[in-house]
Design a protein around this motif. Structure first.
Motif, PDB file in Angstrom:
ATOM      1  N   SER A 192       0.850  -1.184   0.000  1.00 26.08           N
ATOM      2  CA  SER A 192       0.000   0.000   0.000  1.00 26.08           C
ATOM      3  C   SER A 192       0.889   1.238   0.000  1.00 26.08           C
ATOM      4  CB  SER A 192      -0.876   0.018   1.250  1.00 26.08           C
ATOM      5  OG  SER A 192      -1.652  -1.143   1.326  1.00 26.08           O
ATOM      6  N   ASP A 193       0.377   2.330  -0.575  1.00 25.19           N
ATOM      7  CA  ASP A 193       1.123   3.585  -0.599  1.00 25.19           C
ATOM      8  C   ASP A 193       0.602   4.488   0.512  1.00 25.19           C
ATOM      9  OD1 ASP A 193       2.441   5.936  -1.083  1.00 25.19           O
ATOM     10  OD2 ASP A 193       1.786   6.113  -3.172  1.00 25.19           O
ATOM     11  N   PRO A 194       1.347   4.609   1.624  1.00 22.42           N
ATOM     12  CA  PRO A 194       0.851   5.424   2.734  1.00 22.42           C
ATOM     13  C   PRO A 194       0.818   6.910   2.401  1.00 22.42           C
ATOM     14  CG  PRO A 194       3.104   4.730   3.154  1.00 22.42           C
ATOM     15  CD  PRO A 194       2.655   4.018   1.913  1.00 22.42           C
ATOM     16  N   ALA A 195       1.510   7.327   1.353  1.00 19.31           N
ATOM     17  CA  ALA A 195       1.469   8.734   0.961  1.00 19.31           C
ATOM     18  C   ALA A 195       0.076   9.134   0.472  1.00 19.31           C
ATOM     19  CB  ALA A 195       2.506   9.008  -0.122  1.00 19.31           C
ATOM     20  N   LYS A 196      -0.753   8.158   0.148  1.00 23.54           N
ATOM     21  CA  LYS A 196      -2.121   8.428  -0.298  1.00 23.54           C
ATOM     22  C   LYS A 196      -3.113   8.461   0.868  1.00 23.54           C
ATOM     23  CE  LYS A 196      -1.422   6.387  -4.837  1.00 23.54           C
ATOM     24  NZ  LYS A 196      -1.851   5.343  -5.757  1.00 23.54           N
ATOM     25  N   PHE A 221       1.332   4.790   7.711  1.00 25.74           N
ATOM     26  CA  PHE A 221       2.761   4.569   7.483  1.00 25.74           C
ATOM     27  C   PHE A 221       3.266   3.421   8.353  1.00 25.74           C
ATOM     28  CE2 PHE A 221       2.680   8.573   5.273  1.00 25.74           C
ATOM     29  CZ  PHE A 221       3.747   8.498   4.391  1.00 25.74           C
ATOM     30  N   ARG A 222       2.815   3.361   9.579  1.00 24.39           N
ATOM     31  CA  ARG A 222       3.229   2.273  10.480  1.00 24.39           C
ATOM     32  C   ARG A 222       2.730   0.916   9.988  1.00 24.39           C
ATOM     33  NH1 ARG A 222       1.973   6.254  15.176  1.00 24.39           N
ATOM     34  NH2 ARG A 222       4.076   7.019  15.627  1.00 24.39           N
ATOM     35  N   LEU A 223       1.502   0.879   9.488  1.00 22.09           N
ATOM     36  CA  LEU A 223       0.951  -0.379   8.971  1.00 22.09           C
ATOM     37  C   LEU A 223       1.759  -0.884   7.772  1.00 22.09           C
ATOM     38  CD1 LEU A 223      -2.894   0.319   9.202  1.00 22.09           C
ATOM     39  CD2 LEU A 223      -1.568  -1.325  10.552  1.00 22.09           C
TER      40      LEU A 223
END
Length: 55
Positions: A20-24, A36-38
């Protein structure tokens, strides 16, 4: 946008995994940080399994 991996003619085994892209991530600063942690945990688990299975 989905990216394609470059092609290199070789007999090497190719590995690919989508994270997954946490920036989204949307939400509060805390909710975004949780995303981000996930993803970090997803990467850690993937790396551990990769080492166990391939090295």
């Amino acid at each position: 946008m989905k990216e394609n991996c470059p092609y290199f003619p070789t007999a090497a085994k190719v590995f690919h995994h989508n994270f997954s892209d946490p920036a989204k991530a949307l939400g509060t600063e805390q909710e975004i940080m949780q995303q981000f942690r996930l993803v970090r945990e997803e990467i850690k688990i993937y790396c551990k399994k990769f080492v166990e299975q391939n090295l």
